[in-house]
Design a protein around this motif. Structure first.
Motif, PDB file in Angstrom:
ATOM      1  N   VAL A  56      12.550  22.958  -4.285  1.00  0.00           N
ATOM      2  CA  VAL A  56      11.890  22.216  -5.362  1.00  0.00           C
ATOM      3  C   VAL A  56      11.719  20.773  -4.931  1.00  0.00           C
ATOM      4  O   VAL A  56      12.646  20.137  -4.451  1.00  0.00           O
ATOM      5  CB  VAL A  56      12.703  22.297  -6.670  1.00  0.00           C
ATOM      6  N   GLY A  57      10.539  20.277  -5.105  1.00  0.00           N
ATOM      7  CA  GLY A  57      10.266  18.879  -4.779  1.00  0.00           C
ATOM      8  C   GLY A  57       9.135  18.770  -3.786  1.00  0.00           C
ATOM      9  O   GLY A  57       8.796  19.715  -3.101  1.00  0.00           O
ATOM     10  N   GLY A  58       8.551  17.631  -3.756  1.00  0.00           N
ATOM     11  CA  GLY A  58       7.443  17.422  -2.848  1.00  0.00           C
ATOM     12  C   GLY A  58       6.587  16.279  -3.345  1.00  0.00           C
ATOM     13  O   GLY A  58       7.074  15.342  -3.972  1.00  0.00           O
ATOM     14  N   ASP A  59       5.288  16.387  -3.090  1.00  0.00           N
ATOM     15  CA  ASP A  59       4.371  15.310  -3.466  1.00  0.00           C
ATOM     16  C   ASP A  59       4.184  15.210  -4.972  1.00  0.00           C
ATOM     17  O   ASP A  59       4.023  14.118  -5.508  1.00  0.00           O
ATOM     18  CB  ASP A  59       3.008  15.536  -2.803  1.00  0.00           C
ATOM     19  N   VAL A  60       4.209  16.340  -5.651  1.00  0.00           N
ATOM     20  CA  VAL A  60       3.904  16.345  -7.081  1.00  0.00           C
ATOM     21  C   VAL A  60       5.164  16.320  -7.935  1.00  0.00           C
ATOM     22  O   VAL A  60       5.235  15.631  -8.944  1.00  0.00           O
ATOM     23  CB  VAL A  60       3.058  17.598  -7.437  1.00  0.00           C
ATOM     24  N   ILE A  61       6.193  17.055  -7.504  1.00  0.00           N
ATOM     25  CA  ILE A  61       7.420  17.184  -8.286  1.00  0.00           C
ATOM     26  C   ILE A  61       8.538  16.408  -7.598  1.00  0.00           C
ATOM     27  O   ILE A  61       8.701  16.480  -6.379  1.00  0.00           O
ATOM     28  CB  ILE A  61       7.840  18.664  -8.410  1.00  0.00           C
ATOM     29  N   LYS A  62       9.313  15.680  -8.403  1.00  0.00           N
ATOM     30  CA  LYS A  62      10.441  14.921  -7.858  1.00  0.00           C
ATOM     31  C   LYS A  62      11.514  15.908  -7.384  1.00  0.00           C
ATOM     32  O   LYS A  62      11.864  16.850  -8.094  1.00  0.00           O
ATOM     33  CB  LYS A  62      11.010  14.015  -8.945  1.00  0.00           C
ATOM     34  N   PRO A  63      12.059  15.706  -6.192  1.00  0.00           N
ATOM     35  CA  PRO A  63      13.121  16.595  -5.702  1.00  0.00           C
ATOM     36  C   PRO A  63      14.327  16.593  -6.642  1.00  0.00           C
ATOM     37  O   PRO A  63      14.618  15.600  -7.309  1.00  0.00           O
ATOM     38  CB  PRO A  63      13.500  15.997  -4.348  1.00  0.00           C
ATOM     39  N   LEU A  64      15.022  17.732  -6.699  1.00  0.00           N
ATOM     40  CA  LEU A  64      16.183  17.842  -7.584  1.00  0.00           C
ATOM     41  C   LEU A  64      17.398  17.086  -7.064  1.00  0.00           C
ATOM     42  O   LEU A  64      18.278  16.713  -7.835  1.00  0.00           O
ATOM     43  CB  LEU A  64      16.568  19.323  -7.738  1.00  0.00           C
ATOM     44  N   PHE A  65      17.451  16.864  -5.752  1.00  0.00           N
ATOM     45  CA  PHE A  65      18.654  16.296  -5.151  1.00  0.00           C
ATOM     46  C   PHE A  65      18.322  15.081  -4.301  1.00  0.00           C
ATOM     47  O   PHE A  65      17.259  15.016  -3.692  1.00  0.00           O
ATOM     48  CB  PHE A  65      19.344  17.342  -4.253  1.00  0.00           C
ATOM     49  N   ASN A  66      19.272  14.142  -4.269  1.00  0.00           N
ATOM     50  CA  ASN A  66      19.098  13.025  -3.350  1.00  0.00           C
ATOM     51  C   ASN A  66      19.461  13.502  -1.946  1.00  0.00           C
ATOM     52  O   ASN A  66      19.898  14.644  -1.759  1.00  0.00           O
ATOM     53  CB  ASN A  66      19.942  11.816  -3.784  1.00  0.00           C
ATOM     54  N   GLU A  67      19.295  12.642  -0.965  1.00  0.00           N
ATOM     55  CA  GLU A  67      19.471  13.056   0.434  1.00  0.00           C
ATOM     56  C   GLU A  67      20.896  13.533   0.720  1.00  0.00           C
ATOM     57  O   GLU A  67      21.104  14.529   1.422  1.00  0.00           O
ATOM     58  CB  GLU A  67      19.095  11.899   1.369  1.00  0.00           C
ATOM     59  N   LYS A  68      21.913  12.850   0.168  1.00  0.00           N
ATOM     60  CA  LYS A  68      23.312  13.238   0.417  1.00  0.00           C
ATOM     61  C   LYS A  68      23.601  14.622  -0.168  1.00  0.00           C
ATOM     62  O   LYS A  68      24.191  15.473   0.494  1.00  0.00           O
ATOM     63  CB  LYS A  68      24.254  12.214  -0.191  1.00  0.00           C
ATOM     64  N   ASP A  69      23.182  14.847  -1.416  1.00  0.00           N
ATOM     65  CA  ASP A  69      23.403  16.155  -2.044  1.00  0.00           C
ATOM     66  C   ASP A  69      22.647  17.253  -1.300  1.00  0.00           C
ATOM     67  O   ASP A  69      23.143  18.373  -1.142  1.00  0.00           O
ATOM     68  CB  ASP A  69      22.964  16.129  -3.508  1.00  0.00           C
ATOM     69  N   ARG A  70      21.460  16.930  -0.845  1.00  0.00           N
ATOM     70  CA  ARG A  70      20.651  17.897  -0.092  1.00  0.00           C
ATOM     71  C   ARG A  70      21.371  18.299   1.205  1.00  0.00           C
ATOM     72  O   ARG A  70      21.428  19.475   1.551  1.00  0.00           O
ATOM     73  CB  ARG A  70      19.284  17.309   0.206  1.00  0.00           C
ATOM     74  N   GLU A  71      21.950  17.316   1.892  1.00  0.00           N
ATOM     75  CA  GLU A  71      22.691  17.614   3.125  1.00  0.00           C
ATOM     76  C   GLU A  71      23.914  18.479   2.834  1.00  0.00           C
ATOM     77  O   GLU A  71      24.228  19.391   3.598  1.00  0.00           O
ATOM     78  CB  GLU A  71      23.095  16.323   3.829  1.00  0.00           C
ATOM     79  N   ASP A  72      24.622  18.193   1.732  1.00  0.00           N
ATOM     80  CA  ASP A  72      25.771  19.018   1.345  1.00  0.00           C
ATOM     81  C   ASP A  72      25.342  20.463   1.092  1.00  0.00           C
ATOM     82  O   ASP A  72      25.999  21.403   1.548  1.00  0.00           O
ATOM     83  CB  ASP A  72      26.443  18.474   0.083  1.00  0.00           C
ATOM     84  N   LEU A  73      24.255  20.628   0.363  1.00  0.00           N
ATOM     85  CA  LEU A  73      23.764  21.980   0.067  1.00  0.00           C
ATOM     86  C   LEU A  73      23.305  22.702   1.335  1.00  0.00           C
ATOM     87  O   LEU A  73      23.541  23.901   1.490  1.00  0.00           O
ATOM     88  CB  LEU A  73      22.627  21.933  -0.948  1.00  0.00           C
TER      89      LEU A  73
END
Length: 80
Positions: A52-69
């Motif tokens: 989820v996330g991209g040009d149109v929709i704001k990503p659900l997670f910040n960079e740190k949370d994304r790396e954890d996931l």
């Protein structure tokens, strides 16, 4: 009159060593299959959340949370 026959009960049946070993093996296989299915569902949920996330929709997670996931996802996928 017909005679009523008693069906043998599973509790009255003593397992042979071979039957017991086969039963244990089947139980272990079922346990591993259930864990694999659980890990597949977890991995799928994480991948969908990360997607989820991209040009149109704001990503659900910040960079740190994304790396954890992503790290958790890698651990799950290694188990499979």
């Amino acid at each position: 009159m017909s005679e009523v026959k008693e069906m043998p009960s599973a509790t009255n049946h003593a397992m042979s060593a071979e039957e017991f070993a086969a039963h244990q093996e089947a139980m272990e296989f079922n346990k591993m299959a259930a864990m694999a299915q659980y890990n597949i569902q977890r991995a799928s949920a994480i991948m969908n959340a990360l997607a989820v996330g991209g040009d149109v929709i704001k990503p659900l997670f910040n960079e740190k949370d994304r790396e954890d996931l992503e790290g958790k996802l890698a651990v799950i996928l290694k188990k499979l």
